[in-house]
Write an enzyme that holds these catalytic residues in place. Sequence first.
Site, mmCIF file in Angstrom:
data_model
loop_
_atom_site.group_PDB
_atom_site.id
_atom_site.type_symbol
_atom_site.label_atom_id
_atom_site.label_comp_id
_atom_site.label_asym_id
_atom_site.label_seq_id
_atom_site.Cartn_x
_atom_site.Cartn_y
_atom_site.Cartn_z
ATOM 1 N N CYS A 118 0.812 -1.219 0.000
ATOM 2 C CA CYS A 118 0.000 0.000 0.000
ATOM 3 C C CYS A 118 0.849 1.274 0.000
ATOM 4 O O CYS A 118 0.326 2.367 -0.204
ATOM 5 C CB CYS A 118 -0.945 -0.001 1.194
ATOM 6 S SG CYS A 118 -1.980 -1.467 1.233
ATOM 7 N N HIS A 260 -3.460 6.997 2.179
ATOM 8 C CA HIS A 260 -3.861 5.681 1.693
ATOM 9 C C HIS A 260 -5.230 5.359 2.303
ATOM 10 O O HIS A 260 -5.441 5.512 3.509
ATOM 11 C CB HIS A 260 -2.817 4.649 2.119
ATOM 12 C CG HIS A 260 -3.278 3.244 1.992
ATOM 13 N ND1 HIS A 260 -3.897 2.764 0.850
ATOM 14 C CD2 HIS A 260 -3.240 2.201 2.873
ATOM 15 C CE1 HIS A 260 -4.205 1.499 1.039
ATOM 16 N NE2 HIS A 260 -3.822 1.129 2.250
ATOM 17 N N ASN A 290 -10.213 -0.612 0.434
ATOM 18 C CA ASN A 290 -8.757 -0.441 0.389
ATOM 19 C C ASN A 290 -8.233 -1.042 -0.926
ATOM 20 O O ASN A 290 -8.203 -2.265 -1.072
ATOM 21 C CB ASN A 290 -8.155 -1.147 1.609
ATOM 22 C CG ASN A 290 -6.645 -1.102 1.640
ATOM 23 O OD1 ASN A 290 -5.996 -0.756 0.659
ATOM 24 N ND2 ASN A 290 -6.078 -1.461 2.776
HETATM 25 O O1 UT7 Z 1 -3.627 -1.372 3.579
HETATM 26 C C1 UT7 Z 1 -2.937 -2.037 4.582
HETATM 27 C C2 UT7 Z 1 -3.142 -1.391 5.812
HETATM 28 N N1 UT7 Z 1 -4.156 -2.090 6.587
HETATM 29 C C3 UT7 Z 1 -4.808 -1.386 7.482
HETATM 30 O O2 UT7 Z 1 -4.638 -0.210 7.590
HETATM 31 C C4 UT7 Z 1 -5.744 -2.117 8.420
HETATM 32 C C5 UT7 Z 1 -5.610 -1.517 9.801
HETATM 33 N N2 UT7 Z 1 -6.528 -2.126 10.750
HETATM 34 C C6 UT7 Z 1 -7.832 -1.801 10.756
HETATM 35 O O3 UT7 Z 1 -8.288 -1.022 9.969
HETATM 36 C C7 UT7 Z 1 -8.693 -2.416 11.834
HETATM 37 O O4 UT7 Z 1 -7.877 -3.042 12.800
HETATM 38 C C8 UT7 Z 1 -9.719 -3.443 11.275
HETATM 39 C C9 UT7 Z 1 -10.781 -2.716 10.477
HETATM 40 C C10 UT7 Z 1 -9.018 -4.463 10.401
HETATM 41 C C11 UT7 Z 1 -10.398 -4.175 12.427
HETATM 42 O O5 UT7 Z 1 -11.034 -3.242 13.292
HETATM 43 P P1 UT7 Z 1 -10.885 -3.396 14.877
HETATM 44 O O6 UT7 Z 1 -11.707 -2.328 15.467
HETATM 45 O O7 UT7 Z 1 -9.405 -3.383 15.173
HETATM 46 O O8 UT7 Z 1 -11.547 -4.789 15.135
HETATM 47 P P2 UT7 Z 1 -10.906 -6.104 15.776
HETATM 48 O O9 UT7 Z 1 -9.928 -6.719 14.845
HETATM 49 O O10 UT7 Z 1 -10.444 -5.771 17.155
HETATM 50 O O11 UT7 Z 1 -12.166 -7.012 15.903
HETATM 51 C C12 UT7 Z 1 -13.186 -6.720 16.839
HETATM 52 C C13 UT7 Z 1 -14.227 -7.820 16.758
HETATM 53 C C14 UT7 Z 1 -13.661 -9.215 16.899
HETATM 54 O O12 UT7 Z 1 -14.589 -9.963 17.635
HETATM 55 P P3 UT7 Z 1 -14.315 -10.295 19.180
HETATM 56 O O13 UT7 Z 1 -13.021 -11.040 19.184
HETATM 57 O O14 UT7 Z 1 -14.199 -8.964 19.854
HETATM 58 O O15 UT7 Z 1 -15.522 -11.093 19.564
HETATM 59 C C15 UT7 Z 1 -13.632 -9.715 15.488
HETATM 60 O O16 UT7 Z 1 -13.753 -11.116 15.420
HETATM 61 O O17 UT7 Z 1 -14.878 -7.757 15.488
HETATM 62 C C16 UT7 Z 1 -14.845 -9.064 14.891
HETATM 63 N N3 UT7 Z 1 -14.761 -8.910 13.442
HETATM 64 C C17 UT7 Z 1 -15.838 -8.783 12.678
HETATM 65 N N4 UT7 Z 1 -17.152 -8.798 12.945
HETATM 66 C C18 UT7 Z 1 -18.000 -8.628 11.921
HETATM 67 C C19 UT7 Z 1 -13.658 -8.837 12.674
HETATM 68 N N5 UT7 Z 1 -14.004 -8.664 11.389
HETATM 69 C C20 UT7 Z 1 -15.344 -8.638 11.363
HETATM 70 C C21 UT7 Z 1 -16.284 -8.488 10.334
HETATM 71 N N6 UT7 Z 1 -17.594 -8.474 10.647
HETATM 72 N N7 UT7 Z 1 -15.918 -8.335 9.053
#
Ligand code: UT7
Length: 335
Positions: A118, A260, A290
Amino acid sequence: MPSNHTSMGVTFIGCGAAVPETIVSNDDLAEVVDTSDEWISSRTGIRQRHLCHDRESLAGLATQAAQQALAMAGVAAVDVDLIVLATSSAEDLFGSACQIQARLGATKAVAFDLTAACSGFLFGVVTAAQFLRSGVYRNVLVIGADLLSRWVDWSDRNTCVLFGDGAGAVLMQGSGDGDRLLGFEIKSDGTQNACLNLAFKPELRELLPGAILTQGKYHYITMNGKEVYRFAINRVPDAIDKVIHQAQLTSTDIDWLILHQANQRIMDAVAERLHISAKKVISNVAKYGNTSAASIPIALNEAVRSGKIKPGDTIATSGFGAGLSWGAAILKWGK
Ligand code: UT7
């Protein structure tokens, strides 16, 4: 033969973008994995993404984006000296840039791929600037294109909801009349490499007794979202701050912030840290998700063509992602 002038500057005079026809909404995705529009839009700002179908290709989308950039710049394909294709999803591991060169009819150009996920478009711009500033080349196409839908595990809701496909391009031209790349910084931290990968997955094959080879395939994208999020909101503001300083500006001099397009929350947090008003943040992550190396030029292209970004405007831009890698630049749009 390349000419050899010195003290040349860089200008950004054309842009273009192309995305696949097929649009997949968050509600559509909720039929594929256990997710919801509410979760995706509140955590990322993404509402839909464009995904490539079998009649579309990386080279095809990249060529369309490049043709638009050339038309805006008023530069003929035969006058392009260099094509830098920033991509992590080349259709040929030997490189896809030469396919684009052929499609464009850019017969004089040398073309190569640059892989920095990215951050790739930003790294491409900085690479191109070196050739332009040295006077070796006059017209350089920098293309960011990725089709990560091919490499996403469509059963992994942690990653599959985030990515979209697309291509964007800029035409950079050498100029004897000032330099519109006012500052840049590009960085890597391989100690965090395991946070985001599209890695080769070897399978052992004994060719001859004692000669065991590793043949295999590429694995799906894996990501530690939380770590990458933390990395982005820490590194990106620092890098932008540094290049604003390098350009002898302050954050109030920035007309537009183009990050980005990974996550709206990252864009909001970075703008806040830099005291840049939300009105100056260019965002289209809702429409495209993205798109990796394509996200900055797609956002730039929309903002230029809609008349938001005008010639002379000062843009702060930053890419970040796998590597881990990141970078920032300050540029002025137009001649
Ligand atoms: O281009 C490369 C650069 N990449 C990035 O910039 C990505 C950077 N990271 C992010 O943008 C965020 O960390 C994410 C959008 C990927 C995730 O958001 P988050 O607020 O950090 O969520 P999380 O990973 O802490 O997940 C929270 C909960 C989890 O459930 P539990 O363990 O709390 O029960 C996940 O299993 O949300 C769950 N979860 C989802 N639920 C519904 C993860 N993905 C999903 C989903 N739908 N698609």
